[in-house]
Design an enzyme around this catalytic site. Sequence first.
Site, PDB file in Angstrom:
ATOM      1  N   GLU A 141       5.315   1.973 -13.756  1.00  0.00           N
ATOM      2  CA  GLU A 141       4.079   1.650 -14.472  1.00  0.00           C
ATOM      3  C   GLU A 141       3.185   0.865 -13.545  1.00  0.00           C
ATOM      4  OE1 GLU A 141       6.658  -0.122 -16.745  1.00  0.00           O
ATOM      5  OE2 GLU A 141       7.027   1.673 -17.929  1.00  0.00           O
ATOM      6  N   TYR A 176       0.961   5.482  -4.597  1.00  0.00           N
ATOM      7  CA  TYR A 176       1.953   6.289  -5.315  1.00  0.00           C
ATOM      8  C   TYR A 176       1.559   7.773  -5.287  1.00  0.00           C
ATOM      9  CZ  TYR A 176       3.457   1.706  -7.043  1.00  0.00           C
ATOM     10  OH  TYR A 176       3.887   0.402  -7.127  1.00  0.00           O
TER      11      TYR A 176
HETATM   12  C1  LIG Z   1      -0.395  -1.744  -3.416  1.00  0.00           C
HETATM   13  C2  LIG Z   1       0.048  -2.347  -2.065  1.00  0.00           C
HETATM   14  C3  LIG Z   1       1.548  -2.644  -2.126  1.00  0.00           C
HETATM   15  C4  LIG Z   1      -0.225  -1.295  -0.959  1.00  0.00           C
HETATM   16  O1  LIG Z   1       0.368  -1.769   0.245  1.00  0.00           O
HETATM   17  P1  LIG Z   1      -0.217  -1.357   1.672  1.00  0.00           P
HETATM   18  O2  LIG Z   1       0.796  -1.694   2.690  1.00  0.00           O
HETATM   19  O3  LIG Z   1      -1.566  -1.948   1.849  1.00  0.00           O
HETATM   20  O4  LIG Z   1      -0.357   0.221   1.490  1.00  0.00           O
HETATM   21  P2  LIG Z   1      -0.308   1.336   2.655  1.00  0.00           P
HETATM   22  O5  LIG Z   1      -1.006   0.819   3.855  1.00  0.00           O
HETATM   23  O6  LIG Z   1       1.086   1.787   2.822  1.00  0.00           O
HETATM   24  O7  LIG Z   1      -1.197   2.476   1.981  1.00  0.00           O
HETATM   25  C5  LIG Z   1      -0.702   3.781   1.741  1.00  0.00           C
HETATM   26  C6  LIG Z   1      -1.777   4.565   1.012  1.00  0.00           C
HETATM   27  O8  LIG Z   1      -2.034   3.972  -0.267  1.00  0.00           O
HETATM   28  C7  LIG Z   1      -3.444   4.068  -0.580  1.00  0.00           C
HETATM   29  N1  LIG Z   1      -4.041   2.730  -0.572  1.00  0.00           N
HETATM   30  C8  LIG Z   1      -3.467   1.563  -0.177  1.00  0.00           C
HETATM   31  N2  LIG Z   1      -4.330   0.535  -0.333  1.00  0.00           N
HETATM   32  C9  LIG Z   1      -5.463   1.073  -0.815  1.00  0.00           C
HETATM   33  C10 LIG Z   1      -6.711   0.510  -1.193  1.00  0.00           C
HETATM   34  N3  LIG Z   1      -6.964  -0.812  -1.075  1.00  0.00           N
HETATM   35  N4  LIG Z   1      -7.659   1.334  -1.692  1.00  0.00           N
HETATM   36  C11 LIG Z   1      -7.424   2.656  -1.831  1.00  0.00           C
HETATM   37  N5  LIG Z   1      -6.244   3.257  -1.474  1.00  0.00           N
HETATM   38  C12 LIG Z   1      -5.280   2.458  -0.990  1.00  0.00           C
HETATM   39  C13 LIG Z   1      -4.041   4.902   0.527  1.00  0.00           C
HETATM   40  O9  LIG Z   1      -3.910   6.264   0.180  1.00  0.00           O
HETATM   41  C14 LIG Z   1      -3.119   4.546   1.690  1.00  0.00           C
HETATM   42  O10 LIG Z   1      -3.143   5.505   2.731  1.00  0.00           O
HETATM   43  P3  LIG Z   1      -4.259   5.382   3.909  1.00  0.00           P
HETATM   44  O11 LIG Z   1      -4.257   3.964   4.376  1.00  0.00           O
HETATM   45  O12 LIG Z   1      -3.768   6.354   4.933  1.00  0.00           O
HETATM   46  O13 LIG Z   1      -5.561   5.754   3.272  1.00  0.00           O
HETATM   47  C15 LIG Z   1      -0.766  -3.608  -1.715  1.00  0.00           C
HETATM   48  O14 LIG Z   1      -2.149  -3.343  -1.884  1.00  0.00           O
HETATM   49  C16 LIG Z   1      -0.399  -4.811  -2.571  1.00  0.00           C
HETATM   50  O15 LIG Z   1       0.505  -5.577  -2.230  1.00  0.00           O
HETATM   51  N6  LIG Z   1      -1.105  -4.983  -3.691  1.00  0.00           N
HETATM   52  C17 LIG Z   1      -0.812  -6.096  -4.603  1.00  0.00           C
HETATM   53  C18 LIG Z   1       0.491  -5.881  -5.349  1.00  0.00           C
HETATM   54  C19 LIG Z   1       0.461  -4.599  -6.178  1.00  0.00           C
HETATM   55  O16 LIG Z   1      -0.565  -4.212  -6.724  1.00  0.00           O
HETATM   56  N7  LIG Z   1       1.636  -3.935  -6.259  1.00  0.00           N
HETATM   57  C20 LIG Z   1       1.798  -2.722  -7.022  1.00  0.00           C
HETATM   58  C21 LIG Z   1       2.252  -3.044  -8.405  1.00  0.00           C
HETATM   59  S1  LIG Z   1       2.505  -1.561  -9.374  1.00  0.00           S
END
Ligand SMILES: CC(C)(COP(=O)(O)OP(=O)(O)OC[C@H]1O[C@@H](n2cnc3c(N)ncnc32)[C@H](O)[C@@H]1OP(=O)(O)O)[C@@H](O)C(=O)NCCC(=O)NCCS
Length: 159
Positions: free
Chosen positions: A118, A130
């Site tokens: 979720e 995801y």
């Molecule tokens: C969600 C989270 C874990 C992503 O981690 P991350 O290491 O920055 O993600 P990645 O670099 O592996 O990104 C993989 C893909 O996800 C998508 N993505 C990641 N961050 C994004 C953003 N800010 N906006 C849009 N797409 C995004 C993109 O498709 C990205 O691929 P790309 O960089 O080649 O475009 C991070 O933003 C975070 O810690 N957020 C706060 C906690 C949270 O929301 N957790 C999820 C709870 S369900």
Amino acid sequence: MADKRSPRQKSTATGIQLVPLEAGHIPAIIEIEKQSNSSPWSERSFVNELDHPYGVFLVAVADGRIVGFGGVWIMIDEAHVTTVAVSPDHRRRGIGKRIVSALLDAAQARGTTCATLEVRASNTAAIGLYEDLGFVRSAVRKRYYPDNREDAVVMWKHD
Ligand SMILES: CC(C)(COP(=O)(O)OP(=O)(O)OC[C@H]1O[C@@H](n2cnc3c(N)ncnc32)[C@H](O)[C@@H]1OP(=O)(O)O)[C@@H](O)C(=O)NCCC(=O)NCCS
């Protein structure tokens, strides 16, 4: 927030190590959690993951520093992704994707054939991650999150 760096400026998740959660990781994880989640997990919730009977919890380490973490519960043939977060100054380098991919691989190795989670409807970063990994939006749970009554998007991935 959208990442403003051009693809050429982007660093990658190369050099990141994923290791199983240990008690000594928990203070650093709690700091990242507080910076990442409007309704953060308690210390007790992370401690419970240390010897969870059907959980896998991984910590991402870069240059000796903890930069992210994530967990999954294995419910017979279903993997439930419970949490993932990356330190704000290490985001958009592929670390979140590495963590979730490794969790899904670990769950698959233990016999899961599908995965679900979720996510807050407003969390476009996580939903994007995801979807990148093959999850699709399957349902909406209305007013699911108690802190702000936000909807949850339910996502599924079938192997
Ligand atoms: C969600 C989270 C874990 C992503 O981690 P991350 O290491 O920055 O993600 P990645 O670099 O592996 O990104 C993989 C893909 O996800 C998508 N993505 C990641 N961050 C994004 C953003 N800010 N906006 C849009 N797409 C995004 C993109 O498709 C990205 O691929 P790309 O960089 O080649 O475009 C991070 O933003 C975070 O810690 N957020 C706060 C906690 C949270 O929301 N957790 C999820 C709870 S369900």
